[in-house]
Design an enzyme around this catalytic site. Structure first.
Site, short mmCIF file in Angstrom:
data_model
loop_
_atom_site.label_atom_id
_atom_site.label_comp_id
_atom_site.label_asym_id
_atom_site.label_seq_id
_atom_site.Cartn_x
_atom_site.Cartn_y
_atom_site.Cartn_z
N TYR A 179 -2.28 6.13 -5.87
CA TYR A 179 -2.50 7.39 -6.59
C TYR A 179 -2.96 7.17 -8.04
O TYR A 179 -3.08 8.13 -8.79
CB TYR A 179 -1.21 8.22 -6.59
CG TYR A 179 -0.72 8.59 -5.19
CD1 TYR A 179 -1.18 9.75 -4.57
CD2 TYR A 179 0.19 7.79 -4.50
CE1 TYR A 179 -0.74 10.10 -3.30
CE2 TYR A 179 0.63 8.12 -3.23
CZ TYR A 179 0.17 9.28 -2.63
OH TYR A 179 0.60 9.61 -1.37
N PHE A 211 -4.45 0.95 -7.66
CA PHE A 211 -4.46 1.29 -6.24
C PHE A 211 -3.72 2.61 -6.05
O PHE A 211 -3.21 3.20 -7.02
CB PHE A 211 -3.82 0.18 -5.40
CG PHE A 211 -2.33 0.03 -5.59
CD1 PHE A 211 -1.82 -0.67 -6.67
CD2 PHE A 211 -1.42 0.62 -4.70
CE1 PHE A 211 -0.45 -0.79 -6.87
CE2 PHE A 211 -0.04 0.49 -4.89
CZ PHE A 211 0.43 -0.22 -5.97
N GLY A 240 -1.67 -5.39 -3.53
CA GLY A 240 -1.72 -4.84 -4.89
C GLY A 240 -0.41 -5.09 -5.62
O GLY A 240 -0.37 -5.54 -6.77
N ASN A 247 1.98 -5.52 0.74
CA ASN A 247 1.00 -4.82 -0.09
C ASN A 247 0.46 -5.79 -1.15
O ASN A 247 1.17 -6.19 -2.06
CB ASN A 247 1.70 -3.61 -0.73
CG ASN A 247 0.78 -2.83 -1.66
OD1 ASN A 247 -0.08 -3.39 -2.32
ND2 ASN A 247 1.00 -1.52 -1.70
N ASP A 265 10.75 -0.55 -3.37
CA ASP A 265 10.21 0.65 -2.74
C ASP A 265 9.81 1.55 -3.89
O ASP A 265 10.52 1.66 -4.89
CB ASP A 265 11.23 1.33 -1.85
CG ASP A 265 10.55 2.39 -0.97
OD1 ASP A 265 9.45 2.11 -0.46
OD2 ASP A 265 11.10 3.48 -0.81
#
Ligand code: IMP
Length: 189
Positions: free
Chosen positions: A151, A149, A11, A9, A69
């Site tokens: 939500y 990014f 971001g 990812n 995570d």
């Protein structure tokens, strides 16, 4: 010394790279590895998933490895989307739309939520350390802002008076769940 930041990812990779600041590590990501294995997030908690990834990628790469995570925990949805935050719907826009739909009948005072981040640091000898970070917020009814990014556009942070999307990268890096978990990992590093 090399530090593998086990994420695809971009971001997140950007945020972690920025937060590492002047620590004397050479940052490597999964994109720099040859054929890294797919590691399934089969855990039922953020912490389990972070440890599964850190262990698998440090074993594969032979490097000190940081895995995280993270996700969104919404009280009115009994903690959903939780570990399924990334898999909740196919795109960021669809995920937000689905979330707002599920919360349509939920009154403002019951729209409390938090971002949670678990980080695990594993070295190839199998030594594992981990830390959690959270940031409290409220799910608003319409998107606000265009930074960040996921939500971020509907996650309003009362302590900042704005959504995560309305923050600059610097502001987000001061209060985010990832920043808080990483501040503690940094002590270990
Ligand atoms: P992960 O890649 O399994 O940790 O999934 C994290 C998912 O949670 C992301 O794809 C986003 O949907 C959401 N998420 C995690 N951190 C953030 C954040 O800082 N802002 C917005 N959404 C986030």
């Amino acid at each position: 010394m090399k530090l593998l930041v086990a994420t695809g990812n971009q971001g997140k990779a950007r945020e972690i790279r920025r937060m590492l600041g002047d620590l004397p590590y050479q940052i490597v990501t999964l994109a720099d590895l040859d054929n890294p294995p797919e590691v399934e997030e089969t855990g039922s908690t953020f912490l389990e998933n972070a440890m599964i990834k850190a262990a698998a990628y440090s074993e594969f790469s032979g490097m000190l490895t940081l895995a995280d995570d993270s996700g969104l925990v919404v009280d009115a949805l009994d903690g959903a989307p939780g570990v399924y935050s990334a898999r909740f719907a196919p795109t960021d826009d669809e995920r937000i739309e689905k979330l707002l739909g599920m919360l349509e009948e939920v009154p403002d005072e019951k729209r409390t939520a938090r971002f949670v981040c678990a980080m695990a640091l594993s070295n190839p000898t199998g030594e594992m350390n981990f830390r959690l970070g959270t940031v409290e917020g409220v799910i608003i009814r319409e998107k606000r802002g265009d930074g960040g990014f996921g939500y971020d556009p509907v996650f309003f942070v009362p302590e900042a008076g704005k959504t995560m999307s309305e923050m600059t990268a610097e502001e987000k890096n001061e209060i985010s769940h990832r920043a808080r978990a990483f501040a503690e990992i940094k002590e270990i590093l």
